[in-house]
Design a protein around this motif. Sequence first.
Motif, short mmCIF file in Angstrom:
data_model
loop_
_atom_site.label_atom_id
_atom_site.label_comp_id
_atom_site.label_asym_id
_atom_site.label_seq_id
_atom_site.Cartn_x
_atom_site.Cartn_y
_atom_site.Cartn_z
N ALA A 28 0.82 -1.21 0.00
CA ALA A 28 0.00 0.00 0.00
C ALA A 28 0.86 1.26 0.00
N ALA A 29 1.98 1.24 0.74
CA ALA A 29 2.86 2.40 0.79
C ALA A 29 3.51 2.69 -0.55
N ASP A 30 3.57 1.69 -1.43
CA ASP A 30 4.13 1.90 -2.76
C ASP A 30 3.29 2.86 -3.58
N ASP A 31 1.97 2.91 -3.30
CA ASP A 31 1.09 3.82 -4.01
C ASP A 31 1.03 5.15 -3.26
N ASP A 32 2.19 5.75 -3.04
CA ASP A 32 2.27 7.02 -2.32
C ASP A 32 1.90 8.16 -3.25
N SER A 159 -7.41 3.22 2.89
CA SER A 159 -7.63 4.49 2.19
C SER A 159 -7.45 4.34 0.68
N LEU A 160 -6.70 3.34 0.26
CA LEU A 160 -6.47 3.17 -1.17
C LEU A 160 -7.72 2.70 -1.92
N PHE A 161 -8.71 2.23 -1.18
CA PHE A 161 -9.96 1.85 -1.85
C PHE A 161 -10.67 3.07 -2.43
N LEU A 256 -3.04 -3.45 -8.22
CA LEU A 256 -4.44 -3.22 -8.60
C LEU A 256 -4.80 -1.75 -8.46
N ILE A 257 -4.36 -1.13 -7.36
CA ILE A 257 -4.62 0.29 -7.15
C ILE A 257 -3.91 1.13 -8.22
N ALA A 258 -2.65 0.77 -8.52
CA ALA A 258 -1.92 1.48 -9.58
C ALA A 258 -2.65 1.36 -10.91
N PHE A 259 -3.16 0.17 -11.19
CA PHE A 259 -3.92 -0.08 -12.42
C PHE A 259 -5.13 0.86 -12.49
N PHE A 260 -5.85 0.99 -11.36
CA PHE A 260 -7.04 1.83 -11.34
C PHE A 260 -6.70 3.31 -11.48
N ILE A 261 -5.56 3.74 -10.93
CA ILE A 261 -5.17 5.14 -11.06
C ILE A 261 -4.85 5.46 -12.52
N ILE A 262 -4.07 4.58 -13.16
CA ILE A 262 -3.76 4.78 -14.58
C ILE A 262 -5.05 4.76 -15.41
N LEU A 263 -5.94 3.84 -15.08
CA LEU A 263 -7.20 3.71 -15.81
C LEU A 263 -8.04 4.97 -15.67
N THR A 264 -8.12 5.52 -14.46
CA THR A 264 -8.87 6.75 -14.24
C THR A 264 -8.31 7.89 -15.08
N ALA A 300 -8.66 13.01 -4.41
CA ALA A 300 -7.89 13.89 -3.50
C ALA A 300 -7.78 13.28 -2.11
N ALA A 301 -8.88 12.70 -1.61
CA ALA A 301 -8.84 12.08 -0.28
C ALA A 301 -7.89 10.89 -0.26
N GLY A 302 -7.83 10.17 -1.39
CA GLY A 302 -6.90 9.05 -1.49
C GLY A 302 -5.45 9.49 -1.36
#
Length: 428
Positions: A28-32, A159-161, A256-264, A300-302
Amino acid sequence: MTVRRNTEDGGTERPVWANLSAGLVTGAADDDPSGIATYSQVGAAFGYGMLWCIVLTMPLMIAIQAVSAGIGRVTGHGLMDGMRKHYPHPLVYALTASLVFANVINLAADIGAMGAALKLLIGGPALIYAAGFALLSLVLQVFIPFTRYAPILKLLTLSLFAYVATVLVIGVPWLVVLKSVVLPPIRWNAQYAVGLVALLGTTISPYLFCWQAAQEVEEMTSSKRRKPLRRAPKQAPSALRRIGIDTTVGMIFSNLIAFFIILTAAIVLHAHGKVDIQTSAEAAEALRPLAGDLAFALFAAGIIGTGLLAVPVLAGATAYAAAGAFGQRSGLEYKPQNARFFYTVLIVASLAGIALNLTPLDPIKALYWSAVINGVTAVPLMVVMMLMGSRRKVMGKFTMPWPLKIFGWLATAAMATAAVVMFVTWGN
């Protein structure tokens, strides 16, 4: 469900959530906030064109993080402690210096991004917010023992959700996305190569190795029963199984979170011609007119939530590395007076991160140089880790199994290739 089986802690095996610790927090900390900026940049610039890279790096990331966790659990020492015992001190000092330098710059960028994100949400002075977040993280690390602080970090991973929720409030053409992953629209130019290097360097970062190994040692030290596996081999089946599950879940979650950020960024920004994003706060702000207030607020909250997780991990990894390199006592379970060197580095790194936000330092250039240094540091550090994990002198009979060796060396080769590409495309 609870399975009845002897464990490293001497009782029956705990539920899956209870066994998720170092791997989940590290992933999770990797998605800083800095990572969010990079993922947003490549999504905005290349659309779906780099989603395949996230899928490809997942097994590599799982392997190299499992190696670092295994070294900590088997030897009872952090990475730099172990390197100091088995490798030339000048090499250890050089790796530590570059790691500390990159981490402090990364800290500054993450702290600044958190302040900017809160300003977007409620208005007010971003610098004051940034300093407040950093000081809060520092106070928690210094005054709360690790056994009570670790659950806080674990809770912050939720929080990454926010980025899962962001995807749910925008329309996603899943068939097009799947096609882009299976048959990626790769561009054969320098800009795309630089993007790949940035993505790989963000996903596989040296501070993550140091943190996960150190957290394994912390959890072992704070337990009444856990011992280094070299001294307590009967704990090995349960311990190594837990590390495997913990690391796999943590890295899949991270990717998975990184994938969703790129996708967004691809769906909302790239599709509307917004292809030049510089910071995570800028990405959040750009979402508002294109995807609505809810997507903006979630994004922003993420940034704030993951920053509260990543800042202590970055500062902690810096302190663990420095203390290990110089043979000093380290650990968040110790009181400050009992580990002065460790806490001094922790405090100085955090304050330096705050101070850099008060200077005219360009945060984009700072992140670029942080990525360069991380890329250069990662390769020799990964090589030494792989050698340590393969040596019976270090690991006893718990040397790495062949799947970890294969994927760990593949991860090292990928980072080495990225470093070469980075220098070849220098200036682009």
